[in-house]
Design an enzyme around this catalytic site. Sequence first.
Site, mmCIF file in Angstrom:
data_model
loop_
_atom_site.group_PDB
_atom_site.id
_atom_site.type_symbol
_atom_site.label_atom_id
_atom_site.label_comp_id
_atom_site.label_asym_id
_atom_site.label_seq_id
_atom_site.Cartn_x
_atom_site.Cartn_y
_atom_site.Cartn_z
ATOM 1 N N ARG A 149 0.857 -1.184 0.000
ATOM 2 C CA ARG A 149 0.000 0.000 0.000
ATOM 3 C C ARG A 149 0.892 1.233 0.000
ATOM 4 O O ARG A 149 2.113 1.119 0.076
ATOM 5 C CB ARG A 149 -1.034 -0.007 1.147
ATOM 6 C CG ARG A 149 -0.720 -0.778 2.386
ATOM 7 C CD ARG A 149 0.397 -0.248 3.210
ATOM 8 N NE ARG A 149 0.227 1.168 3.451
ATOM 9 C CZ ARG A 149 1.181 2.018 3.620
ATOM 10 N NH1 ARG A 149 2.454 1.615 3.605
ATOM 11 N NH2 ARG A 149 0.962 3.299 3.834
ATOM 12 N N GLY A 150 0.237 2.408 -0.045
ATOM 13 C CA GLY A 150 1.012 3.645 -0.177
ATOM 14 C C GLY A 150 1.063 4.007 -1.655
ATOM 15 O O GLY A 150 1.382 3.157 -2.500
ATOM 16 N N ALA A 151 0.718 5.262 -1.970
ATOM 17 C CA ALA A 151 0.503 5.635 -3.369
ATOM 18 C C ALA A 151 1.675 5.300 -4.317
ATOM 19 O O ALA A 151 1.459 4.655 -5.348
ATOM 20 C CB ALA A 151 0.148 7.123 -3.433
ATOM 21 N N ARG A 189 -7.697 0.375 -6.496
ATOM 22 C CA ARG A 189 -7.797 1.363 -5.417
ATOM 23 C C ARG A 189 -7.877 2.738 -6.081
ATOM 24 O O ARG A 189 -6.871 3.228 -6.609
ATOM 25 C CB ARG A 189 -6.598 1.267 -4.451
ATOM 26 C CG ARG A 189 -6.611 -0.021 -3.622
ATOM 27 C CD ARG A 189 -5.732 0.058 -2.405
ATOM 28 N NE ARG A 189 -6.249 0.996 -1.431
ATOM 29 C CZ ARG A 189 -5.552 1.446 -0.394
ATOM 30 N NH1 ARG A 189 -4.312 1.048 -0.216
ATOM 31 N NH2 ARG A 189 -6.082 2.291 0.458
ATOM 32 N N LYS A 231 -4.687 9.840 3.837
ATOM 33 C CA LYS A 231 -5.379 8.913 4.746
ATOM 34 C C LYS A 231 -6.394 9.639 5.623
ATOM 35 O O LYS A 231 -6.121 10.750 6.110
ATOM 36 C CB LYS A 231 -4.323 8.184 5.583
ATOM 37 C CG LYS A 231 -4.817 7.175 6.571
ATOM 38 C CD LYS A 231 -5.725 6.125 5.992
ATOM 39 C CE LYS A 231 -5.132 5.336 4.852
ATOM 40 N NZ LYS A 231 -6.114 4.449 4.185
ATOM 41 N N ASP A 291 -2.060 10.989 -1.415
ATOM 42 C CA ASP A 291 -2.455 9.947 -2.371
ATOM 43 C C ASP A 291 -2.893 10.535 -3.705
ATOM 44 O O ASP A 291 -2.734 9.900 -4.739
ATOM 45 C CB ASP A 291 -3.563 9.090 -1.760
ATOM 46 C CG ASP A 291 -3.035 8.311 -0.580
ATOM 47 O OD1 ASP A 291 -2.569 7.181 -0.774
ATOM 48 O OD2 ASP A 291 -3.013 8.859 0.540
ATOM 49 N N GLN A 329 -1.694 1.890 10.183
ATOM 50 C CA GLN A 329 -0.409 1.902 9.448
ATOM 51 C C GLN A 329 0.644 2.744 10.172
ATOM 52 O O GLN A 329 1.834 2.530 9.988
ATOM 53 C CB GLN A 329 -0.591 2.463 8.027
ATOM 54 C CG GLN A 329 -1.431 1.608 7.108
ATOM 55 C CD GLN A 329 -2.858 2.118 7.061
ATOM 56 O OE1 GLN A 329 -3.417 2.486 8.101
ATOM 57 N NE2 GLN A 329 -3.467 2.125 5.904
HETATM 58 O O1 MRU Z 1 -4.444 3.222 2.496
HETATM 59 P P1 MRU Z 1 -2.960 3.356 2.360
HETATM 60 O O2 MRU Z 1 -2.177 2.736 3.446
HETATM 61 O O3 MRU Z 1 -2.500 2.975 0.979
HETATM 62 O O4 MRU Z 1 -2.797 4.903 2.495
HETATM 63 C C1 MRU Z 1 -1.691 5.481 2.047
HETATM 64 C C2 MRU Z 1 -1.047 6.194 3.130
HETATM 65 O O5 MRU Z 1 -0.393 5.627 3.954
HETATM 66 C C3 MRU Z 1 -1.156 7.587 3.149
HETATM 67 O O6 MRU Z 1 -2.319 8.163 2.887
HETATM 68 C C4 MRU Z 1 0.106 8.219 2.719
HETATM 69 O O7 MRU Z 1 0.269 9.331 3.471
HETATM 70 C C5 MRU Z 1 0.187 8.529 1.263
HETATM 71 S S1 MRU Z 1 1.161 7.395 0.407
HETATM 72 C C6 MRU Z 1 2.798 7.938 0.581
#
Ligand code: MRU
Length: 370
Positions: free
Chosen positions: A54-56, A95, A260, A249, A208
Site C-alpha cells: 500500500r502507499g501511493a 484502489r 489517509k 495519495d 499503518q
Molecule cells: O491506504 P494506504 O495505506 O495505501 O494509504 C496510504 C497512506 O499511507 C497515506 O495516505 C500516505 O500518506 C500517502 S502514500 C505515501
Amino acid sequence: MKSGKSNYRTIWLDENDPSVVKIIDQEKLPFLIDTIELRSVDDVYAAIEDMKLRGAPLIGAAGGFGMYLATLEMNSQTEVWDHLSNAARYLKSCRPTAANLAWAVDRVLESSRHGHSVKEISESALSSALEICEIEKENSRQIGLHGLRLIEKLSIEKKGEPVNILTHCNAGWLACIEYGTATAPIYMAHEKGIPLHVWVDETRPRNQGARLTAWELGQAGVPHTIIPDNAGGHLMQHKKVDMVIVGCDRATRTGDIANKIGTYLKALAAFDNNVPFYAALPSSSIDFALTDGLSQIVVEERNPDEVTSVTGYADGMIRQVRICPENSRAANFGFDVTPARLVTGLITEKGICRASENDIKEMFSDKFIK
Ligand code: MRU
C-alpha cells in the site's frame, strides 16, 4: 532500506525467475517480515486490494509490474491491445484514490506500444516498470533533500532542541520504493545528526502509523512516540509539535490533497495553532486534470470490518478481534481531502511550493493540462 542486517526494497523482480515479482507482505509487519510472490495480474490486484502492499507510490510501482505480468499472459493469438487495455482498466479500478496507480499503469501501457512481438512488448513493459521504481526512488530522495531544509531551519530556531514532527499514517519507505515521502526529510535530518522526534499517529482503522511508521522509524533509530489519532490537537495546543509532514495519495493542480482519513483534522488543528502543515509528494501523485479536491477526488470506501475489528499479535500469532457490538454498522472512508488553504506547502521532487495553482504551475509547467 536497512532493517537489522538486511537491506530491503518494497518491490523487486525475482533474480532467479523474471516472471515473478516479489513484495514485502505489509499485512504481517511489524510482527513478521515475510515476502510474497506475485505471478499474475490477479495476484497484483489482490495484493493491492488486500493491502499487502500500500502507499501511493508503491501501489503505482506494483501497477506497473502488474502490466508487465499481463504481457507474460499473452501468446501469439492474443489481441494485444484488447488484452493490455483490459488489464490496465482492471488494475486501475483496484484502489481509486491513489493517483500513482493510473499514472504508472498508463506509462507501462504506453511503453508497450514500442514492441512489435510479444517478447518485445514484454521487454518494454518490464523496463518501464523498473524505470518507474527508479523514478520514484529518486523522487523520494529529492523530496528528502528539499524537506531537510525545513527541518534544519526549525532546528536552528530551536537552538538544537529536538524538532517535533507529527506524521499521519505511513508515508515512509514502505509506502514507496525507498526513503518515503513524508519520512524522507526526517531520515535525512536524522542522518545529519539533527535532533528530532516524531509523533506517530496510530492511524485507525488499519493502524499503518502504529504498525508501519513506528517500525520503520525504530529500524532507523529515529526517536518517536505513537499517539492515538485524536491526540494531535492537544499536542499542538501545548506547543509540542513544530511541524506536520504528511504524505498524499492524490493532489489537485490547485493544491488540495487527499491523504489517509484523519489528515484533514490534523490540518485544521495545525492551522488553528500556527503549526506549519506540509504534504510531501512526488508529481506522480498530482492529478493535473483536477481543480477541486472535494468534488472531484474519489474517496475509496473500504470494508467496514476494518473498523469493527483490530489486528494485533498474541501468543505468537497475528489475530483479528472484534471491538464493538456484533450488529453495529460501521463506515470506512479511506481518505479525506485537505483543502489547499490549510496546506502551508508541498514538498515535491522539484522543490517546495505553495499549495496554489500558480505555484504548482510554475514548478510543473511541462505537466500542466491547459
Ligand atoms: O491506504 P494506504 O495505506 O495505501 O494509504 C496510504 C497512506 O499511507 C497515506 O495516505 C500516505 O500518506 C500517502 S502514500 C505515501
